[in-house]
Design a protein around this motif. Sequence first.
Motif, mmCIF file in Angstrom:
data_model
loop_
_atom_site.group_PDB
_atom_site.id
_atom_site.type_symbol
_atom_site.label_atom_id
_atom_site.label_comp_id
_atom_site.label_asym_id
_atom_site.label_seq_id
_atom_site.Cartn_x
_atom_site.Cartn_y
_atom_site.Cartn_z
ATOM 1 N N ALA A 10 -10.702 -53.734 24.611
ATOM 2 C CA ALA A 10 -10.718 -52.271 24.770
ATOM 3 C C ALA A 10 -9.385 -51.775 25.324
ATOM 4 O O ALA A 10 -8.852 -50.755 24.877
ATOM 5 N N ARG A 11 -8.829 -52.521 26.273
ATOM 6 C CA ARG A 11 -7.515 -52.146 26.818
ATOM 7 C C ARG A 11 -6.463 -52.167 25.726
ATOM 8 O O ARG A 11 -5.608 -51.276 25.644
ATOM 9 N N LYS A 12 -6.507 -53.199 24.908
ATOM 10 C CA LYS A 12 -5.497 -53.334 23.855
ATOM 11 C C LYS A 12 -5.633 -52.206 22.831
ATOM 12 O O LYS A 12 -4.648 -51.546 22.493
ATOM 13 N N LEU A 13 -6.855 -51.981 22.349
ATOM 14 C CA LEU A 13 -7.056 -50.957 21.314
ATOM 15 C C LEU A 13 -6.708 -49.559 21.832
ATOM 16 O O LEU A 13 -6.356 -48.676 21.049
ATOM 17 N N SER A 14 -6.803 -49.380 23.169
ATOM 18 C CA SER A 14 -6.468 -48.081 23.755
ATOM 19 C C SER A 14 -5.000 -47.722 23.579
ATOM 20 O O SER A 14 -4.618 -46.566 23.742
ATOM 21 N N ALA A 15 -4.174 -48.714 23.266
ATOM 22 C CA ALA A 15 -2.767 -48.417 22.964
ATOM 23 C C ALA A 15 -2.649 -47.696 21.628
ATOM 24 O O ALA A 15 -1.647 -47.048 21.340
ATOM 25 N N PHE A 16 -3.695 -47.809 20.804
ATOM 26 C CA PHE A 16 -3.655 -47.191 19.479
ATOM 27 C C PHE A 16 -4.554 -45.967 19.394
ATOM 28 O O PHE A 16 -4.192 -44.969 18.779
ATOM 29 N N VAL A 17 -5.731 -46.052 19.990
ATOM 30 C CA VAL A 17 -6.698 -44.973 19.844
ATOM 31 C C VAL A 17 -7.385 -44.730 21.179
ATOM 32 O O VAL A 17 -7.691 -45.671 21.911
ATOM 33 N N THR A 18 -7.578 -43.462 21.523
ATOM 34 C CA THR A 18 -8.346 -43.126 22.717
ATOM 35 C C THR A 18 -9.819 -43.235 22.345
ATOM 36 O O THR A 18 -10.334 -42.426 21.582
ATOM 37 N N LEU A 19 -10.464 -44.286 22.822
ATOM 38 C CA LEU A 19 -11.846 -44.565 22.417
ATOM 39 C C LEU A 19 -12.829 -43.679 23.171
ATOM 40 O O LEU A 19 -12.691 -43.472 24.375
ATOM 41 N N SER A 20 -13.827 -43.162 22.461
ATOM 42 C CA SER A 20 -14.889 -42.360 23.091
ATOM 43 C C SER A 20 -15.849 -43.294 23.818
ATOM 44 O O SER A 20 -15.845 -44.507 23.613
ATOM 45 N N GLU A 21 -16.706 -42.708 24.652
ATOM 46 C CA GLU A 21 -17.722 -43.509 25.345
ATOM 47 C C GLU A 21 -18.585 -44.256 24.325
ATOM 48 O O GLU A 21 -18.923 -45.423 24.512
ATOM 49 N N ALA A 22 -18.939 -43.578 23.229
ATOM 50 C CA ALA A 22 -19.796 -44.202 22.215
ATOM 51 C C ALA A 22 -19.078 -45.383 21.559
ATOM 52 O O ALA A 22 -19.667 -46.449 21.331
ATOM 53 N N GLU A 23 -17.780 -45.189 21.266
ATOM 54 C CA GLU A 23 -17.017 -46.274 20.633
ATOM 55 C C GLU A 23 -16.842 -47.451 21.593
ATOM 56 O O GLU A 23 -16.959 -48.614 21.195
ATOM 57 N N LEU A 24 -16.599 -47.118 22.872
ATOM 58 C CA LEU A 24 -16.493 -48.192 23.870
ATOM 59 C C LEU A 24 -17.800 -48.964 23.979
ATOM 60 O O LEU A 24 -17.803 -50.195 24.133
ATOM 61 N N ALA A 25 -18.914 -48.238 23.856
ATOM 62 C CA ALA A 25 -20.223 -48.901 23.949
ATOM 63 C C ALA A 25 -20.423 -49.865 22.774
ATOM 64 O O ALA A 25 -20.931 -50.977 22.947
ATOM 65 N N VAL A 26 -20.010 -49.433 21.576
ATOM 66 C CA VAL A 26 -20.106 -50.330 20.404
ATOM 67 C C VAL A 26 -19.245 -51.570 20.636
ATOM 68 O O VAL A 26 -19.667 -52.703 20.380
ATOM 69 N N LEU A 27 -18.062 -51.355 21.163
ATOM 70 C CA LEU A 27 -17.149 -52.463 21.433
ATOM 71 C C LEU A 27 -17.747 -53.412 22.474
ATOM 72 O O LEU A 27 -17.683 -54.641 22.327
ATOM 73 N N GLU A 28 -18.360 -52.853 23.514
ATOM 74 C CA GLU A 28 -18.979 -53.705 24.539
ATOM 75 C C GLU A 28 -20.131 -54.509 23.941
ATOM 76 O O GLU A 28 -20.331 -55.667 24.270
ATOM 77 N N ARG A 29 -20.893 -53.867 23.033
ATOM 78 C CA ARG A 29 -22.018 -54.594 22.416
ATOM 79 C C ARG A 29 -21.527 -55.774 21.584
ATOM 80 O O ARG A 29 -22.198 -56.791 21.495
ATOM 81 N N LEU A 30 -20.325 -55.625 21.003
ATOM 82 C CA LEU A 30 -19.761 -56.757 20.239
ATOM 83 C C LEU A 30 -19.452 -57.950 21.150
ATOM 84 O O LEU A 30 -19.251 -59.061 20.688
ATOM 85 N N HIS A 31 -19.414 -57.692 22.462
ATOM 86 C CA HIS A 31 -19.097 -58.753 23.430
ATOM 87 C C HIS A 31 -20.334 -59.447 23.979
ATOM 88 O O HIS A 31 -20.221 -60.272 24.882
#
Lengths: 244, 244
Positions: A10-31
Amino acid sequence: MTSAGHSPLARKLSAFVTLSEAELAVLERLHQRRRTFVAGRDLVHQGQSAQAAYILSVGWVCSYKLQTDGARQIVDFQVPGDFLGLRSVLLRTSDHSFEPVVDIEAAEVLESDLLDAFAHTPRLATAILWAASRDEAMVVEHLVGIGRRDAQARMAHFLLELGSRLALVGIGSKEGFDCPLTQYHLADTLGLSAVHVNRILRQLRESGLVTFRDGHVTFHDHRGLVSLADFDPAYLDQTGPLLK
Amino acid sequence: MTSAGHSPLARKLSAFVTLSEAELAVLERLHQRRRTFVAGRDLVHQGQSAQAAYILSVGWVCSYKLQTDGARQIVDFQVPGDFLGLRSVLLRTSDHSFEPVVDIEAAEVLESDLLDAFAHTPRLATAILWAASRDEAMVVEHLVGIGRRDAQARMAHFLLELGSRLALVGIGSKEGFDCPLTQYHLADTLGLSAVHVNRILRQLRESGLVTFRDGHVTFHDHRGLVSLADFDPAYLDQTGPLLK
């Protein structure tokens, strides 16, 4: 929003896109399928198919290809926040092997979860395409290094690249970084012999540019090293989000 | 559905995903800004930013990096159906230059159109991520070639890869393909001198494996060449769609 407290990816992708709470949640679920793997045992073998991808959260991984004569070419190293085998899932057969350099923690990502996440969070898919583009740009630099840079510049470029990548996920800086690689890793990455690697590292140390010793890389003269390597970090694209 | 009659990019992506009429329509719309470019004049310069990406429909393009000493490393060639500069749009600065090898036709794709297409047709985004993964796998093979393959195997592998890629878009086969590259292109791709390239091509011809002459590559013994190069085409993933 800040990415502190989130996964290295999430930290890395934040260099490219400002992730929404919903997108961060999807990313966390992938973990959620967290696993540990011991150093030295291949996670994925060259030629293997139907394997999962992984998101690395702790430790270093080496990706390499063996030739039939046993010669090893290291393609790249993965550090926290990097995907392992994303390309292999999409291409169905792994074109290379992955070996943990140290004990690692990684989340297993099933192909179906990945394709599902892409389908429902397209901005996340774009961010992952960005990360894949960045991975490709690094392989391009390694190709140019082996093809066209002398041994000192090749080594300097590689250490600077690692420092920048690690800085993005908070475990490196222009001062240096902890580095578990051996001289054999460096040799098989840079197309040099281990003896040659030692000589080059001694020359760089004696020039007051960088020291690699006891598992730590110390940049004494970051600017001097950048100049020696003709290092332009634009290909790492770490200057802030394109997609707000 | 069949991909015949569609753009080379649609044909290529069909190896990964069976595209719906709606997705094909989005892909066709990305082709609407058709342009032609003359051979030998850079389309995009290394270090340039804020450029568009292109989808190549006719002709060949060479992507390369120049070192400050003027040495050129060719990273890859683009053939019909390939993106030009997709990575550069995502990474915001082009890390390499593109030069048409012959006069080409390409559609300009604005960053906004691309991100829009990703957001509204996630399967298309996944397919483009597949294509980017495939591009990366090719660069990996070029790295392994320069790092670990002898000159004959390196040349053989490169010609087989080109043949497979061109076959996917209907302009190559196991018999051979039209090829506008010069010995200088081959030299700067494979890390050999032009004299060495000539010698290797003569050896491969005299072994009855392959002839490259008058703009045409003829595979006399495709299987023998595959064996010499230890060529495993799995990394090109051309065996049929993963996503139905």
